[in-house]
Scaffold this active site. Structure first.
Site, PDB file in Angstrom:
ATOM      1  N   LYS A 199       0.832  -1.205   0.000  1.00 41.65           N
ATOM      2  CA  LYS A 199       0.000   0.000   0.000  1.00 41.65           C
ATOM      3  C   LYS A 199       0.866   1.254   0.000  1.00 41.65           C
ATOM      4  O   LYS A 199       0.633   2.176  -0.791  1.00 41.65           O
ATOM      5  CB  LYS A 199      -0.916   0.005   1.223  1.00 41.65           C
ATOM      6  CG  LYS A 199      -1.713   1.298   1.381  1.00 41.65           C
ATOM      7  CD  LYS A 199      -2.343   1.390   2.759  1.00 41.65           C
ATOM      8  CE  LYS A 199      -2.781   2.806   3.054  1.00 41.65           C
ATOM      9  NZ  LYS A 199      -3.223   2.996   4.444  1.00 41.65           N
ATOM     10  N   ASP A 253      -6.850   0.795   0.905  1.00 42.70           N
ATOM     11  CA  ASP A 253      -6.916   0.868   2.362  1.00 42.70           C
ATOM     12  C   ASP A 253      -8.285   0.364   2.818  1.00 42.70           C
ATOM     13  O   ASP A 253      -9.061  -0.180   2.019  1.00 42.70           O
ATOM     14  CB  ASP A 253      -6.644   2.293   2.849  1.00 42.70           C
ATOM     15  CG  ASP A 253      -7.768   3.268   2.486  1.00 42.70           C
ATOM     16  OD1 ASP A 253      -8.694   2.881   1.724  1.00 42.70           O
ATOM     17  OD2 ASP A 253      -7.738   4.413   2.973  1.00 42.70           O
TER      18      ASP A 253
END
Length: 214
Positions: free
Chosen positions: A124, A142
């Site tokens: 991420k 997320d």
């Protein structure tokens, strides 16, 4: 988990997102690629607002890997001790700074493989940096995107990488660069976890979510 939406519905959804916010921005303060890496690494299990408060003074004195090494782990801790898991995060920031100095001439690499090899940098974080700084159409999934993708059928998936791939496979190319920003903002402020604000949702008529709030 909602079924995958069709191309025309997804195009309509992102057209509305783009009309509402043509150039969405991330909410983590940074001044260069390095401070972006640090900010995103610090943001794990912390709010963007909390990270920005901690880094406001930090980045004035440590905005390069070498300056961060000169500050040292204990000096760094003094700036970020209001953030969750600050001791481990401080260790990671110092380690990744050392690697950037030793192996990359103090520069942040533009490769996902290189980025994820840094301590405290996951997929991420790497995707955020590649998207925001290097302008690559990467998708940083997320909790907001995971929830929104599955709730609406924009990009359903049982785990993060599956949602990331669904974004890449189903969202039209013209929206790829900003796709994750639009979804993060929509998930954070409108399509909230416990009580989505459906009355203020610009895609309400296109969303199949059965438990809409009025």
């Amino acid at each position: 988990m909602a079924k995958q939406l069709d191309y025309h519905t997804i195009h309509a959804i992102f057209s509305r997102f783009r009309d509402q916010e043509p150039e969405p921005k991330g909410e983590l303060d940074h001044t260069n690629a390095y401070t972006l890496v640090v900010a995103v690494a610090l943001s794990a299990q912390a709010t963007d607002v909390g990270v920005n408060k901690a880094t406001a003074e930090l980045f004035k004195i440590a905005d390069t890997p070498q300056k961060m090494l000169d500050l040292g782990e204990e000096g760094l801790i003094e700036h970020i001790k209001t953030i969750g898991l600050f001791r481990q995060k401080a260790k990671n920031v110092i380690k990744l700074s050392q690697i950037l100095v030793d192996d990359y001439g103090g520069e942040v690499p533009s490769s996902r493989a290189a980025l994820v090899s840094l301590p405290g940098v996951g997929r991420k974080t790497a995707n955020v940096v590649l998207n925001m700084w290097f302008k690559q159409p990467t998708q940083a999934v997320d909790t907001h995107i995971f929830r929104l993708g599955n709730r609406t059928g924009i990009c359903p998936g049982k785990e993060v990488v599956a949602v990331e791939h669904a974004i890449e496979d189903h969202i039209p190319a013209e929206f790829q660069q900003h796709a994750h920003h639009w979804m993060i903002l929509h998930g954070r402020y409108v399509c909230k976890a416990r009580k989505p604000v459906c009355s203020n949702c610009i895609i309400r008529d296109l969303c199949p979510f059965e438990e809409k709030t009025l």
